[in-house]
Motif scaffolding. Sequence first.
Motif, PDB file in Angstrom:
ATOM      1  N   HIS A   1      39.792 -15.951  59.395  1.00 44.04           N
ATOM      2  CA  HIS A   1      39.093 -14.723  59.017  1.00 44.04           C
ATOM      3  C   HIS A   1      38.256 -14.185  60.173  1.00 44.04           C
TER       4      HIS A   1
ATOM      5  N   GLU B   1      38.855  21.777  75.203  1.00 43.04           N
ATOM      6  CA  GLU B   1      38.440  22.244  73.887  1.00 43.04           C
ATOM      7  C   GLU B   1      37.256  23.188  74.035  1.00 43.04           C
TER       8      GLU B   1
ATOM      9  N   ARG C   1      36.086  22.395  63.933  1.00 39.61           N
ATOM     10  CA  ARG C   1      34.928  21.724  64.479  1.00 39.61           C
ATOM     11  C   ARG C   1      34.323  22.593  65.579  1.00 39.61           C
TER      12      ARG C   1
ATOM     13  N   LEU D   1      34.400   4.693  55.349  1.00 40.45           N
ATOM     14  CA  LEU D   1      34.733   3.452  56.055  1.00 40.45           C
ATOM     15  C   LEU D   1      33.852   2.307  55.574  1.00 40.45           C
TER      16      LEU D   1
ATOM     17  N   VAL E   1      37.548 -11.201  49.688  1.00 43.29           N
ATOM     18  CA  VAL E   1      37.328 -12.556  50.175  1.00 43.29           C
ATOM     19  C   VAL E   1      36.336 -13.298  49.280  1.00 43.29           C
TER      20      VAL E   1
ATOM     21  N   HIS F   1      45.362 -13.525  50.711  1.00 36.83           N
ATOM     22  CA  HIS F   1      46.142 -12.767  51.683  1.00 36.83           C
ATOM     23  C   HIS F   1      47.041 -11.746  50.996  1.00 36.83           C
TER      24      HIS F   1
ATOM     25  N   LEU G   1      44.886  -8.834  49.967  1.00 31.99           N
ATOM     26  CA  LEU G   1      44.551  -8.012  51.134  1.00 31.99           C
ATOM     27  C   LEU G   1      45.750  -7.177  51.569  1.00 31.99           C
TER      28      LEU G   1
ATOM     29  N   PHE H   1      46.071  -3.079  51.730  1.00 31.34           N
ATOM     30  CA  PHE H   1      46.426  -2.272  52.894  1.00 31.34           C
ATOM     31  C   PHE H   1      47.650  -1.412  52.598  1.00 31.34           C
TER      32      PHE H   1
ATOM     33  N   PHE I   1      47.828   2.635  52.522  1.00 30.84           N
ATOM     34  CA  PHE I   1      48.799   3.306  53.388  1.00 30.84           C
ATOM     35  C   PHE I   1      49.690   4.232  52.573  1.00 30.84           C
TER      36      PHE I   1
END
Lengths: 644, 644
Positions: free
Chosen positions: A595, A623, B274, B552, B563, B595, B598, B602, B606
């Motif tokens: 891990h 930019e 932006r 995030l 975990v 595992h 996890l 993911f 995705f």
Amino acid sequence: MKETWSFLDTFEPNFRPLVVIELAKGTKKETIEWFTKRIVDKKADGGAQLLIKPLVTENGDENIYLVGASHLRLLLGAETVGLVKECNDNSMRSFTYSSRKTFKDFADDNHNFLTMSECQYIVKHELENLRARDEKMIPGYPQAKLYPGKSIVRRLLTNGILLQIFPLHDREELKKLRHTWYGRVKIGYQPLDEIRSYFGETIALYFGFLEYFTFALIPMAIIGIPYYVFAWEDYDKYVMFATFNLLWSTVILEVWKRICAVMTYRWGTLLMKRQFEEPRPGFHGALGVNPVTGREEPVYSSIKRQLRIYLVSVPFVCLCLYFSLYVMMIYFDLEQWALDYHEEDKSTFSSLMLYVPSIIYAVVIEIMNRIYRYAAEFLTSWENHRLESSYQNHLVLKVLVFNFLNCFASLFYIAFVLFDMKLLRQSLATLLITSQILNQFAESLLPYWLQKRHVKKMKKHIHSPKTDMDLSLVEQINLEKEMCTYFGTFDDYLELFLQFGYVSLFSCVYPLAAVFAVLNNVTEIYSDALKMCRVYKRPFAEPTANIGVWQLAFETMSVISVVTNCILIGMSPQVNALFPDSKMDLVLTVALVEHLLLAIKFVMAFVIPDKPREIQIKLAKLEFESLEALKQQQMKLAAESLKE
Amino acid sequence: MKETWSFLDTFEPNFRPLVVIELAKGTKKETIEWFTKRIVDKKADGGAQLLIKPLVTENGDENIYLVGASHLRLLLGAETVGLVKECNDNSMRSFTYSSRKTFKDFADDNHNFLTMSECQYIVKHELENLRARDEKMIPGYPQAKLYPGKSIVRRLLTNGILLQIFPLHDREELKKLRHTWYGRVKIGYQPLDEIRSYFGETIALYFGFLEYFTFALIPMAIIGIPYYVFAWEDYDKYVMFATFNLLWSTVILEVWKRICAVMTYRWGTLLMKRQFEEPRPGFHGALGVNPVTGREEPVYSSIKRQLRIYLVSVPFVCLCLYFSLYVMMIYFDLEQWALDYHEEDKSTFSSLMLYVPSIIYAVVIEIMNRIYRYAAEFLTSWENHRLESSYQNHLVLKVLVFNFLNCFASLFYIAFVLFDMKLLRQSLATLLITSQILNQFAESLLPYWLQKRHVKKMKKHIHSPKTDMDLSLVEQINLEKEMCTYFGTFDDYLELFLQFGYVSLFSCVYPLAAVFAVLNNVTEIYSDALKMCRVYKRPFAEPTANIGVWQLAFETMSVISVVTNCILIGMSPQVNALFPDSKMDLVLTVALVEHLLLAIKFVMAFVIPDKPREIQIKLAKLEFESLEALKQQQMKLAAESLKE
């Protein structure tokens, strides 16, 4: 500049043939006339405004045409496709015809401002974007339906009227490139910029990656050699090797992104704007209205596609995976049989026989991979994806899953079910080396030999013992049109991907794998270069800014290899001996380390910037300039409006 | 339209005050004259071309100014800041003055086309972009240096001449908003669109996320209740709960991205380009040349900053972490003492005493979090980051790491070192509930009460018992300028983040956590709404397309919780009983499941697209249109060039 250009007008002194169009023999006259007229017609009339010239061969056939373009036309085309070139102040900017004087090396009479491969890319883009207007079908072929906006060239291709379009080689340039690339034995970098200007960015990036990857493997190979030479079996050394390996593989993949950014910035593709993606050639469906473009074009229900994927493709892939596992079990039976044989009769022959099952299995794996590849292509094409990118993603996913299992399942089985490290090492070595030899042979040497034989036959046929350089244009085209077509870098990347798997998944058991990988890659560079220059038709350049989905594939592999290496180390007797009392503690320690390594990997991937600072500043500058220009424009507008 | 606008010209009938500027008392006359002249000066002369009016208070002070703008000026400003509005054909497009007629609800006399908060955002943007030309210093203040391109307002702020700039509340709108938002007890969604048009996108998005998150927790809360009611202790049920929990948390975070895309598309911020990021106000350094803009501005060596970060900030954070762990150990001593006390004297008082250490610890944690927050802000500001975004990232990272450890270290210690599930449950409950109560009190109720008292005092002071609605503009401004300033959504998100940790990290031990979280969030919505409407000055709107770094942070938390939950389940006696013979098998099974989970996470992240199909099509449509427009332009140019 002449006002009109007819296809019979073959005396234009500046005509430089760029692209070859081969029509089917016996194509109707009216079709040819209509098609060539559309190609030379002015832009304003919906044509491509290119130049075209028939190639009259000895036997009077007129099914091959050469396409070129005037210098001005190419410059305007460069603006349309969004080429990015270097300016006089060393910055990279999108080329526009009106700002042409600010670009480096630009002069109205400098016909080398655009490289030949860029010119060919522009011509290809213009040909593909030659669209039907009010035609309902291709003249002479009522079954070849057209609708407004349909690409004419794609319809001609799918109906078999147009056999192929390919760019011409430049014999002289090619000779120079061959010489600097692989003509002399030397240690050094490949001439990537030259490769790029001859073959385009996608291929140059593949060779760049191959070279980078080889260099990146060298430290692993160097560290791996003493393990073999001194037959080190201390597991603390293996642990160190594996840890280095895992962190190293993260670093090299992150650093690659930076190197790739530097290269593609220099080539201009990093800044190239994405073009709107048209439906791929093979896409079909009932005529409907596209919700995005509002145009009439074939539409195909996404539900139907999902059904095809989940009811046919997924079961098929599962079946293939099952079959692959079944073959693996047969291999283990063979392996057992060879072992028994060796036990009974300990001769040199029988000890050599020990390697035979692995070699046979490696050959079978390669064959299965190749057969499966065709099946996957067929299935993915049948799934009828609208976009080339979506087709590619589905194909890559299918192929990667199968190849991964097909190549590595037996190793996983040996490692984590049989717990036989000796067999694992032997299998790994045999698989790796056999597959490398097979690949080199099947990919480059065999086609090269076939091509050589073909050229000889052709030359005999035209009864004149000339060297390559003396061939007339007609002979050159006749030779080139029979060459194999290069279908892109997919197989080359796949080979590297599997190699990366062999090197990293079980690196702590077989440190020598990196050495073989390096050796293979050095010859691979040469054989791939040979293949590109000698065996295949010149491919169209394909601008690209990165290696796309392969970056993700390699990163995934490096995550999986953390897990496998941690387990392997945990299973080793030496590490086991460190925890004599409690196996629990061992497993917990291994899990903790795993891990931690994974966490470090993710943090590293996050912390290392994808682009070097210098490139970041250049991009920010561009930019900033475009924002400033916009602001100036708005300010002017505002000042005018407020004055009213 | 008048040609000139002087700051004395206060009789403009359409003048609508938008933004309040408070200067320091005793600011020199020449400074005021220069500053107001720059504000009203025409764009072409480097001014902001806004309207300004002094606010004459009863005691004749003239240090407060009201800023407004003509309707036309605001429309042009909307183009400059890149506002995106709905068109007549229901698509969203960047507003431009020349295409104004194509926008929904646009009419030359419709002054509500732009919301008040949009107008205030535009005025703020114009004020901040009022830049020095050839002034070397602020007139009257030789120590306040200026250089070409320096934002005047920022220099005035850092030199204390300008005390504050804030947008005015719209009493009537606010009353309406309060009524629909929390004025009546009702079950239903918040009026997010109204919140957005009053407070801007960042705040509306926070409330949207809070509401979404609360709804998303309800299934977990409902499943959690029977565990408490029936005192279920079967671990198969706990395993089910935890598995559901883990997958659920992935799903909700992915779905949030989609919901967020739908909302911000409707609000136009998803499409907003932006803007170029200017240096943050506090940034200082020696005057040099910026490599990106080529302008003269302060530069600060990146190496110096790195040194400050690694030699001061990192050690300081580590020290704080150590201190936090030290406090934790004291807590465990207290806990032990309370337990001993309870053992000796089993009274109701002593059993209540069992909760006291946890409560004290929770209070201490909250206090430490708040103190650390100030230290982190000070340090990050001292690191002297050039961009606000980089400042924010470093601040968030510092605060998150400390808060995570500070809040959860004791729970980790109890769970994985002491293995005391009963104590874990008790601690978790106490920490969660205490921190929620403290937060609600410190964040909303206390400031609300203080504000109320202040208003009462103020009203007494002006000797007139009026209601809010009857206040004159002068009184309103005097009230508002004394209100607290809202420093952004950081603390609110942080609170939610920690709550998410309490709910998910140990969910299989304490399913009731989700219930408390839901209850807290329902009141949180009300208290935060109260705080926004009653306690704080109106904040400037801040366009944003997503919740940024918090997405995030939440995703990382949900990975960590996989975990922890897997370990917790593996440690439970019930699961242990399933593997009576071999603890090894147990650990391996747990590791395998972890595992797998996890990997599933993911793959799910995705596979689930970040934007709904409908939004994807709309975005593709816009991109297609702009590419088509570009192509048309190029074709026209090409046709012209080829005709020459």
